[in-house]
Design a protein around this motif. Structure first.
Motif, PDB file in Angstrom:
ATOM      1  N   PRO A  61      -7.163  12.599   5.660  1.00  0.00           N
ATOM      2  CA  PRO A  61      -7.432  11.160   5.651  1.00  0.00           C
ATOM      3  C   PRO A  61      -6.628  10.427   6.736  1.00  0.00           C
TER       4      PRO A  61
ATOM      5  N   ALA B  88      -8.031  10.585  15.482  1.00  0.00           N
ATOM      6  CA  ALA B  88      -8.725  10.261  14.231  1.00  0.00           C
ATOM      7  C   ALA B  88      -9.865  11.256  13.999  1.00  0.00           C
TER       8      ALA B  88
ATOM      9  N   ARG C 154       2.468  -4.426   8.452  1.00  0.00           N
ATOM     10  CA  ARG C 154       2.033  -3.104   7.964  1.00  0.00           C
ATOM     11  C   ARG C 154       2.694  -1.994   8.800  1.00  0.00           C
TER      12      ARG C 154
ATOM     13  N   TYR D  10      -1.282   8.161   9.556  1.00  0.00           N
ATOM     14  CA  TYR D  10      -1.366   6.740   9.876  1.00  0.00           C
ATOM     15  C   TYR D  10      -1.277   6.578  11.384  1.00  0.00           C
TER      16      TYR D  10
ATOM     17  N   ASN E   8       0.467   7.779   0.384  1.00  0.00           N
ATOM     18  CA  ASN E   8      -0.307   8.691  -0.419  1.00  0.00           C
ATOM     19  C   ASN E   8       0.609   9.759  -1.017  1.00  0.00           C
TER      20      ASN E   8
ATOM     21  N   THR F 199      -1.611  11.740   4.476  1.00  0.00           N
ATOM     22  CA  THR F 199      -2.430  10.847   5.295  1.00  0.00           C
ATOM     23  C   THR F 199      -1.798  10.711   6.676  1.00  0.00           C
TER      24      THR F 199
ATOM     25  N   ARG G 119     -10.145  13.809  10.821  1.00  0.00           N
ATOM     26  CA  ARG G 119     -11.294  13.753   9.904  1.00  0.00           C
ATOM     27  C   ARG G 119     -12.004  15.102   9.852  1.00  0.00           C
TER      28      ARG G 119
ATOM     29  N   GLU H 279      -5.604   6.516   8.391  1.00  0.00           N
ATOM     30  CA  GLU H 279      -5.637   5.051   8.349  1.00  0.00           C
ATOM     31  C   GLU H 279      -5.191   4.541   9.721  1.00  0.00           C
TER      32      GLU H 279
ATOM     33  N   ASP I 103       2.805  12.810   4.580  1.00  0.00           N
ATOM     34  CA  ASP I 103       2.252  11.660   5.294  1.00  0.00           C
ATOM     35  C   ASP I 103       2.896  11.614   6.670  1.00  0.00           C
TER      36      ASP I 103
ATOM     37  N   HIS J 191       0.870  -1.180   0.000  1.00  0.00           N
ATOM     38  CA  HIS J 191       0.000   0.000   0.000  1.00  0.00           C
ATOM     39  C   HIS J 191       0.901   1.222   0.000  1.00  0.00           C
TER      40      HIS J 191
ATOM     41  N   VAL K 262      -3.795   1.419  11.970  1.00  0.00           N
ATOM     42  CA  VAL K 262      -3.135   0.114  11.904  1.00  0.00           C
ATOM     43  C   VAL K 262      -3.133  -0.476  13.319  1.00  0.00           C
TER      44      VAL K 262
END
Ligand code: SAH
Length: 259
Positions: free
Chosen positions: A119, A110, A30, A15, A6, A13, A114, A121, A91, A3, A123
């Motif tokens: 964005p 998060a 990941r 993470y 971005n 992004t 948002r 993600e 990122d 993946h 993990v």
């Protein structure tokens, strides 16, 4: 990596990555890939240095653990930092001990991202409860001992007002995070709620790290154990019959060995 980060959007992004309890081998693939490829890595104090060492040279490492007078960076400042970097097109790997969504304020970060149009993600990581259980060989559930397991925070405002009735006792395991300092109040609270003073307890300090200690006692002896053994954070308190099974007893440090 499977993946790619971005690279094509103007906004980076964030993470939110779980670093697990300490041992780098317990990172997800990941998480390891994201750490190894990070350009900006924001981490808190619980992340083991051996995990930070996986980052390549030149990674911007930002610790939000301790600043002047040992104060952690206020949550709003951490949120603002993540958002600022992402909006600038970078990122950001936000590394947290254990799992980001178990007592890690990952939910707050998060939400803030948002709300700012950044964005996110998430993990997952191995939370301290699972890391400690595995390392100390304490099965959190067992067909002959526990069919319910609960995670609670032992260092919250209004600990005495929190309703823990029924969370510990026969056929259940209670795992207490952040409970070292409040161990006397925790033991008192549970016994006031009707839990027997002889319910077995394990304290797992530095779980899944080379300096791990597993200490066992009964509920009534918990405050004394924490003092005598000088238990330090990070440590988990696990309450229930599963802590007295043969395997976990073998894995424990004998209390008599503590001066
Ligand atoms: N998000 C983390 C928890 C953060 S709260 C997770 O999922 O594990 C911090 C608490 O986690 C500590 O006070 C301690 O109770 C527990 N903890 C974290 N790492 C630990 C470790 N290696 N050994 C024992 N307890 C740990």
């Amino acid at each position: 990596m499977s993946h790619p980060m971005n690279e094509c959007s103007d906004i980076g992004t964030v993470y939110l990555v779980g670093a697990g309890p300490g041992d780098p081998d317990l990172l997800t693939l990941r998480a390891a890939r994201l750490v190894m490829n990070a350009k900006i890595l924001v981490h808190d104090g619980l992340v083991d240095p051996s995990i930070l060492e996986l980052a390549r040279q030149g990674t911007r490492m930002i610790s939000v653990a301790k600043r002047r007078a040992h104060h952690t960076m206020p949550q709003e400042e951490i949120n603002a930092l993540l958002i600022r970097e992402a909006l600038a097109g970078h990122d950001v790997v936000r590394l947290k001990g254990g799992d980001p969504f178990i007592f890690g304020r990952g939910g707050e970060e998060a939400e803030a991202c948002r709300a700012a149009g950044v964005p996110v993600e998430v993990v997952p990581g191995i939370s301290a409860a699972m890391g400690a259980a595995a390392a100390a060989q304490i099965p959190l559930t067992h067909r002959e001992g526990a069919s319910i397991v609960t995670f609670v925070a032992g260092q919250c405002k209004g600990l005495t007002e929190q309703d823990w009735v029924g969370l510990a006792g026969k056929d259940r395991t209670l795992v207490i995070y952040m409970g070292v300092k409040t161990a006397p109040q925790i033991a008192e609270k549970l016994m006031a709620d009707g839990l027997a003073p002889d319910v077995p307890v394990a304290v797992v300090e530095n779980a899944a790290r080379s300096d791990m200690r597993v200490l066992r006692t009964a509920l009534a002896g918990l405050p004394d154990l924490v003092i005598r053994a000088k238990v330090k954070s990070p440590a988990l308190i696990i309450i229930g019959d599963v802590t007295a099974r043969e395997d976990s007893v073998l894995a424990a440090v004998a209390l008599e060995a503590i001066p």
